[in-house]
Design an enzyme around this catalytic site. Structure first.
Site, PDB file in Angstrom:
ATOM      1  N   TYR A  53      14.262  38.186  10.560  1.00 13.98           N
ATOM      2  CA  TYR A  53      15.109  37.390  11.483  1.00 13.98           C
ATOM      3  C   TYR A  53      14.998  37.924  12.894  1.00 13.98           C
ATOM      4  O   TYR A  53      15.186  39.107  13.129  1.00 13.98           O
ATOM      5  CB  TYR A  53      16.565  37.381  11.053  1.00 13.98           C
ATOM      6  CG  TYR A  53      16.832  36.666   9.734  1.00 13.98           C
ATOM      7  CD1 TYR A  53      15.893  35.813   9.153  1.00 13.98           C
ATOM      8  CD2 TYR A  53      18.032  36.842   9.063  1.00 13.98           C
ATOM      9  CE1 TYR A  53      16.149  35.166   7.948  1.00 13.98           C
ATOM     10  CE2 TYR A  53      18.300  36.194   7.859  1.00 13.98           C
ATOM     11  CZ  TYR A  53      17.351  35.367   7.315  1.00 13.98           C
ATOM     12  OH  TYR A  53      17.600  34.734   6.124  1.00 13.98           O
TER      13      TYR A  53
HETATM   14  N1  LIG Z   1      16.903  33.328   1.929  1.00 11.55           N
HETATM   15  C1  LIG Z   1      16.442  32.426   2.749  1.00 11.55           C
HETATM   16  O1  LIG Z   1      15.282  31.976   2.638  1.00 11.55           O
HETATM   17  C2  LIG Z   1      17.326  31.922   3.859  1.00 11.55           C
HETATM   18  C3  LIG Z   1      16.957  30.797   4.624  1.00 11.55           C
HETATM   19  C4  LIG Z   1      17.831  30.358   5.607  1.00 11.55           C
HETATM   20  C5  LIG Z   1      19.034  31.045   5.823  1.00 11.55           C
HETATM   21  N2  LIG Z   1      19.362  32.151   5.099  1.00 11.55           N
HETATM   22  C6  LIG Z   1      20.643  32.893   5.297  1.00 11.55           C
HETATM   23  O2  LIG Z   1      21.728  31.998   5.195  1.00 11.55           O
HETATM   24  C7  LIG Z   1      22.498  31.998   6.398  1.00 11.55           C
HETATM   25  C8  LIG Z   1      23.052  30.642   6.639  1.00 11.55           C
HETATM   26  O3  LIG Z   1      22.009  29.666   6.709  1.00 11.55           O
HETATM   27  P1  LIG Z   1      22.154  28.434   7.676  1.00 11.55           P
HETATM   28  O4  LIG Z   1      22.334  28.903   9.070  1.00 11.55           O
HETATM   29  O5  LIG Z   1      21.073  27.480   7.371  1.00 11.55           O
HETATM   30  O6  LIG Z   1      23.583  27.889   7.130  1.00 11.55           O
HETATM   31  P2  LIG Z   1      24.515  26.674   7.368  1.00 11.55           P
HETATM   32  O7  LIG Z   1      25.890  27.260   7.271  1.00 11.55           O
HETATM   33  O8  LIG Z   1      24.145  25.561   6.477  1.00 11.55           O
HETATM   34  O9  LIG Z   1      24.249  26.165   8.874  1.00 11.55           O
HETATM   35  C9  LIG Z   1      24.684  26.921   9.933  1.00 11.55           C
HETATM   36  C10 LIG Z   1      24.635  26.100  11.203  1.00 11.55           C
HETATM   37  O10 LIG Z   1      25.590  25.059  11.155  1.00 11.55           O
HETATM   38  C11 LIG Z   1      26.177  24.883  12.433  1.00 11.55           C
HETATM   39  N3  LIG Z   1      27.626  25.162  12.278  1.00 11.55           N
HETATM   40  C12 LIG Z   1      28.191  26.151  11.558  1.00 11.55           C
HETATM   41  N4  LIG Z   1      29.545  26.066  11.640  1.00 11.55           N
HETATM   42  C13 LIG Z   1      29.801  25.012  12.418  1.00 11.55           C
HETATM   43  C14 LIG Z   1      31.000  24.422  12.868  1.00 11.55           C
HETATM   44  N5  LIG Z   1      32.193  24.908  12.535  1.00 11.55           N
HETATM   45  N6  LIG Z   1      30.925  23.323  13.658  1.00 11.55           N
HETATM   46  C15 LIG Z   1      29.727  22.802  14.008  1.00 11.55           C
HETATM   47  N7  LIG Z   1      28.548  23.324  13.622  1.00 11.55           N
HETATM   48  C16 LIG Z   1      28.586  24.428  12.840  1.00 11.55           C
HETATM   49  C17 LIG Z   1      25.494  25.885  13.359  1.00 11.55           C
HETATM   50  O11 LIG Z   1      24.331  25.286  13.935  1.00 11.55           O
HETATM   51  P3  LIG Z   1      24.258  24.646  15.386  1.00 11.55           P
HETATM   52  O12 LIG Z   1      25.439  25.098  16.160  1.00 11.55           O
HETATM   53  O13 LIG Z   1      22.958  25.125  15.920  1.00 11.55           O
HETATM   54  O14 LIG Z   1      24.237  23.169  15.129  1.00 11.55           O
HETATM   55  C18 LIG Z   1      25.015  26.943  12.401  1.00 11.55           C
HETATM   56  O15 LIG Z   1      23.896  27.690  12.849  1.00 11.55           O
HETATM   57  C19 LIG Z   1      21.515  32.509   7.471  1.00 11.55           C
HETATM   58  O16 LIG Z   1      22.166  33.050   8.583  1.00 11.55           O
HETATM   59  C20 LIG Z   1      20.752  33.537   6.676  1.00 11.55           C
HETATM   60  O17 LIG Z   1      21.517  34.744   6.584  1.00 11.55           O
HETATM   61  C21 LIG Z   1      18.519  32.574   4.112  1.00 11.55           C
END
Ligand SMILES: NC(=O)c1ccc[n+]([C@@H]2O[C@H](COP(=O)([O-])OP(=O)(O)OC[C@H]3O[C@@H](n4cnc5c(N)ncnc54)[C@H](OP(=O)(O)O)[C@@H]3O)[C@@H](O)[C@H]2O)c1
Length: 338
Positions: A53
């Protein structure tokens, strides 16, 4: 607050884990510190990162999220109250910048790379041990026995407390659990799959992986539980895309009639509880018997605070039934009966 046991391990975690893929990408260091402070203050205890990351941020060779967490941990009195989860497998550094090193010496799940990658993560995180060390995704070239043997040595050395995997198919997870049983290696205590009510790979997870986890005591800490932001309600039919680095990708992968119908349904349930759509999406995940803790990503303290009440939100049977009906995938008779 009931902390949940991570699989059959001795780790007990808050029902929402904190993702940090955005640190050094869409959230700067100070914002990262504020988000982690707010998460811990609310009772959170599991912070998830990865060595890579966020390599997709311009000019970032990987390691930046771990470095930010490392500097933040130094501001805390007691590192033991925070569970740090990181990952190994992805390519690190700028390829070709280290002379004759080949691709497979700089990434993968060989003993050689795992040992080196773990040492590097410990340095960037500025800790003596990692609570949960996860294999980020499969390395098809390296036998799982080599990988598990190296991970077991890390546990014996005290560098790692528990091991987990991510993005494994059901048969690969079973193969790993068998190898651990057969050879006395450490066992994966958790899996990190992509999973949400609107995930394009939901069926793959529920069809086989979820059942392995429930049967064999493997904890589930899914990523993208809000489908990258789609399930926050800020994406709307026939409206301009929200101001988000991820918006174009979300539009390409998530905009479908079925997903709009899921969102409409989530909104109705949210209204019943005077809750936010995102909280209902997370509560739906938390209702699953195999679920440990969805990993939420937040770009600000405000976003995080909007998500945290989901840890206490319980949906009733009618609400769950309605959500399942609108979002479910077709099951064959064999699947229903097995
Ligand atoms: N193992 C793997 O292959 C893998 C892959 C991906 C992620 N991960 C892990 O999983 C974590 C979460 O993944 P993800 O970021 O895809 O999760 P997610 O919770 O589905 O999406 C997060 C995104 O949603 C938006 N968001 C979150 N809360 C919000 C709110 N209250 N209001 C409006 N928008 C909101 C933000 O994006 P914007 O503000 O940019 O719109 C934020 O970056 C990562 O940080 C990482 O640690 C692992």
């Amino acid at each position: 607050m009931n902390y949940r046991q991570l699989g059959n391990s001795g780790l007990f975690v808050y029902p929402l884990a904190l993702g940090t893929m955005q640190f050094g990408w869409t959230a700067d260091e100070q914002t990262g510190f504020d988000i982690m402070d707010a998460y811990i203050e609310a009772g959170g205890n599991l912070i998830d990162t990865a060595d890579v990351y966020s390599r997709w941020a311009p000019g970032n060779p990987g390691g930046v999220s771990e470095e930010i967490i490392g500097r933040w941990l130094k501001t805390r009195k007691n590192r033991d109250t925070v569970l740090v989860a990181t990952k190994v497998r992805g390519p690190m550094g700028h390829m070709g910048s280290e002379g004759r090193q080949t691709k497979h010496q700089r990434e993968g799940l060989s003993r050689k790379w795992i040992m080196r990658a773990c040492e590097d993560s410990l340095k960037r995180l500025q800790v003596d041990y990692i609570d949960l060390y996860q294999v980020h995704w499969l390395d098809p070239i390296i036998p799982i026995e080599e990988t598990l043997s190296a991970l077991t040595d890390l546990v014996r050395k005290g560098y790692v407390r528990y091991i987990g995997c991510s993005n494994f198919s059901a048969w690969r997870l079973m193969q790993a659990l068998w190898a651990s049983d057969k050879h006395g290696f450490e066992r994966f205590v958790s899996i990190q799959p992509e999973y949400s009510i609107a995930s394009p790979v939901r069926e793959q997870f529920e069809r086989e992986i979820a059942r392995v986890c429930e049967t064999y005591g493997v904890g589930v800490i899914p990523y993208s539980p809000l489908s990258g932001g789609f399930l926050t309600g800020k994406y709307q039919r026939d409206a301009d895309l929200p101001d988000s680095e991820r918006a174009k990708g979300i539009a390409d992968s998530r905009f479908s009639e079925k997903n709009w119908a899921i969102l409409d349904n989530l909104r109705e349930v949210a209204d019943n509880h005077q809750a936010h759509v995102a909280q209902v999406s997370l509560a739906w995940l938390l209702s699953k018997p195999y679920m440990t803790a969805p990993i939420v990503g937040a770009n600000s303290v405000e976003q995080l605070k909007q998500l945290l009440p989901a840890a206490d939100l319980v949906l009733d049977a009618h609400e769950l039934e309605a959500l399942n009906e609108v979002s479910d995938w077709p099951r064959t008779r064999t699947e229903r009966e097995n």
